[in-house]
Design a protein around this motif. Structure first.
Motif, PDB file in Angstrom:
ATOM      1  N   ARG A 107       0.843  -1.204   0.000  1.00  0.00           N
ATOM      2  CA  ARG A 107       0.000   0.000   0.000  1.00  0.00           C
ATOM      3  C   ARG A 107       0.875   1.250   0.000  1.00  0.00           C
ATOM      4  O   ARG A 107       0.642   2.194  -0.760  1.00  0.00           O
ATOM      5  N   GLU A 108       1.905   1.253   0.839  1.00  0.00           N
ATOM      6  CA  GLU A 108       2.818   2.418   0.919  1.00  0.00           C
ATOM      7  C   GLU A 108       3.475   2.688  -0.430  1.00  0.00           C
ATOM      8  O   GLU A 108       3.580   3.824  -0.877  1.00  0.00           O
ATOM      9  N   VAL A 164     -11.642  -5.646  -2.445  1.00  0.00           N
ATOM     10  CA  VAL A 164     -12.351  -4.358  -2.405  1.00  0.00           C
ATOM     11  C   VAL A 164     -11.770  -3.492  -1.275  1.00  0.00           C
ATOM     12  O   VAL A 164     -11.443  -2.316  -1.478  1.00  0.00           O
ATOM     13  N   GLN A 165     -11.608  -4.109  -0.114  1.00  0.00           N
ATOM     14  CA  GLN A 165     -11.105  -3.333   1.027  1.00  0.00           C
ATOM     15  C   GLN A 165      -9.697  -2.797   0.770  1.00  0.00           C
ATOM     16  O   GLN A 165      -9.393  -1.658   1.075  1.00  0.00           O
ATOM     17  N   PHE A 166      -8.849  -3.631   0.193  1.00  0.00           N
ATOM     18  CA  PHE A 166      -7.479  -3.185  -0.073  1.00  0.00           C
ATOM     19  C   PHE A 166      -7.488  -2.030  -1.070  1.00  0.00           C
ATOM     20  O   PHE A 166      -6.857  -0.994  -0.860  1.00  0.00           O
ATOM     21  N   ILE A 167      -8.230  -2.192  -2.146  1.00  0.00           N
ATOM     22  CA  ILE A 167      -8.225  -1.169  -3.198  1.00  0.00           C
ATOM     23  C   ILE A 167      -8.827   0.139  -2.677  1.00  0.00           C
ATOM     24  O   ILE A 167      -8.354   1.229  -2.998  1.00  0.00           O
ATOM     25  N   LYS A 168      -9.835   0.001  -1.834  1.00  0.00           N
ATOM     26  CA  LYS A 168     -10.430   1.222  -1.258  1.00  0.00           C
ATOM     27  C   LYS A 168      -9.518   1.874  -0.215  1.00  0.00           C
ATOM     28  O   LYS A 168      -9.719   3.028   0.150  1.00  0.00           O
ATOM     29  N   LYS A 171      -4.965   5.232  -0.276  1.00  0.00           N
ATOM     30  CA  LYS A 171      -5.196   6.675  -0.152  1.00  0.00           C
ATOM     31  C   LYS A 171      -3.914   7.391   0.223  1.00  0.00           C
ATOM     32  O   LYS A 171      -3.108   6.883   0.999  1.00  0.00           O
ATOM     33  N   THR A 172      -3.775   8.597  -0.299  1.00  0.00           N
ATOM     34  CA  THR A 172      -2.618   9.415   0.070  1.00  0.00           C
ATOM     35  C   THR A 172      -2.865  10.012   1.464  1.00  0.00           C
ATOM     36  O   THR A 172      -3.957   9.870   2.021  1.00  0.00           O
ATOM     37  N   ALA A 173      -1.856  10.710   1.989  1.00  0.00           N
ATOM     38  CA  ALA A 173      -1.962  11.283   3.337  1.00  0.00           C
ATOM     39  C   ALA A 173      -3.163  12.226   3.450  1.00  0.00           C
ATOM     40  O   ALA A 173      -3.793  12.301   4.505  1.00  0.00           O
TER      41      ALA A 173
END
Ligand code: BMA
Length: 364
Positions: A107-108, A164-168, A171-173
């Motif tokens: 994710r990072e 779905v949860q991972f893709i949602k 997000k950026t800071a």
């Protein structure tokens, strides 16, 4: 747990408004992260093609998980414009993917790549939902089992929830959703995966693809473009390529997975030309972005492979991007990108400098 109803509509011949035409028609649609990525890909394609590398910031031929490290960057001084990552094993609730990459780290790195102006593509090698073995276990009639009415359907919906949860969560800071290309159920025309040609019917495959996209839409995932990529077929024709195609309403990007296996590259060049010519035609007819979804020459034993074999072919076609497969730190034979210790490093610098190859500095 997100619960969603897979409606009978997906399984019927119900025709939805296509994503592309939604975007053309509606101003609101142009503000979704997915639509923004789509228009960026179209814009960048006018300059050339994004050069991509799977797991690029995660590990290389001689290192693992070093911050800001990248074999591509070490060789040419710039990050690839596209990075690929794989979600395999997320469906089991694992903290790491099938290659040991922690999802938090993934994710990072996805956010880092977005912040530097680049694009991201996600593949998925999920476990076999019937046998509990890896994606390469093609037994158990698994596709039939996960379609609506099948014994593993509910379990599979829970698997989709993890995606779905991972893709949602990308997000950026400041909370901006990061758009990604999602390429599920790839290489279906081969027989090695449980969703492949020997393990389900063409119709079941299409239902699986549609169900996956519809599930994500039902859960309001609007930061995804969907890519469809069969593997190379030496005699590929338009009809053959479209055999498993789930329909224009479910796909934004069409591509092919093709690797070099022959020593001289003559066979590879011929097949690559054939595939990209066919993709160019289909893409034009169907108004779809085209790409080289996966490519490489294992270990790259030809030191001028990038500029002598690959580039002369791909320069001729309007692909938006190409993705070199991973440089696995723990498998000496599993590397496809450049690396400082590989004989193709100097040639990759030439490839980097070529007019149509786009890296981060070219698309900023
Ligand atoms: C395959 C191989 C495997 C790997 C999988 C997912 O093509 O590289 O070793 O586990 O991709 O990354």
């Amino acid at each position: 747990m997100i619960k969603s109803i897979i409606t009978a509509l997906v399984m019927s011949s119900f025709v939805m408004t296509s994503y592309a035409s939604d975007c053309q028609k509606s101003k609101k649609c142009n503000t979704t992260p997915a639509a923004q990525l789509e228009s960026n890909l179209i814009k960048w394609q006018k300059k050339g093609y994004l050069v991509g590398h799977q797991d690029d910031p995660m590990y290389g031929t001689t290192w693992k998980y070093t911050p800001d490290m990248s074999d591509v960057k070490t060789v040419c001084g710039d990050y690839p414009a596209l990075m690929g990552f794989d979600l395999g094993k997320i469906e089991l609730g694992s903290d790491e993917n099938l290659d040991g990459v922690p999802f938090n780290r993934m994710r990072e790195e996805i956010v880092n790549q977005y912040n530097r102006g680049g694009a991201i593509t996600l593949s998925w090698h999920p476990w076999n939902p019937v046998t509990g073995e890896k994606a390469w276990d093609n037994t158990g009639d698994a596709v039939a089992a996960i379609l609506p009415g099948g014994a593993q359907h509910d379990k599979f919906c829970n698997w989709l929830d993890t995606v779905v949860q991972f893709i949602k969560s990308l997000k950026t800071a400041d909370g901006t959703l990061v758009p990604v290309i999602f390429r599920p159920w790839h290489e279906m025309s081969g027989s090695w995966f449980w969703w492949g040609s020997k393990s389900c019917t063409v119709e079941q495959y299409k239902q699986l693809y549609k169900m996956t996209v519809q599930y994500m839409r039902d859960n309001n995932v609007d930061n995804v473009l969907y890519a469809f990529s069969p593997n190379m077929d030496p005699n590929d024709t338009e009809t053959n390529f479209l055999k498993y195609y789930p329909g224009d309403d479910y796909v934004n990007i069409i591509g092919v997975d093709i690797y070099q296996f022959d020593k001289t590259g003559a066979e590879f060049s011929k097949n690559l030309n054939n595939e990209l010519a066919m993709l160019t035609k289909v893409g034009k007819e169907r108004n779809k972005i085209i790409c080289l979804a996966e490519t490489g020459y294992r270990n790259t034993p030809d030191s001028t492979w990038f500029t002598h074999i690959l580039q002369p072919v791909i320069d001729k076609y309007p692909i938006a991007y190409m993705l070199l497969w991973r440089n696995a730190w723990d498998q000496p034979e599993e590397n496809f990108g450049p690396a400082p210790d590989k004989s193709c490093a100097a040639d990759f610098v030439k490839f980097y400098k070529a007019k149509k190859t786009l890296f981060i500095k070219d698309i900023k």
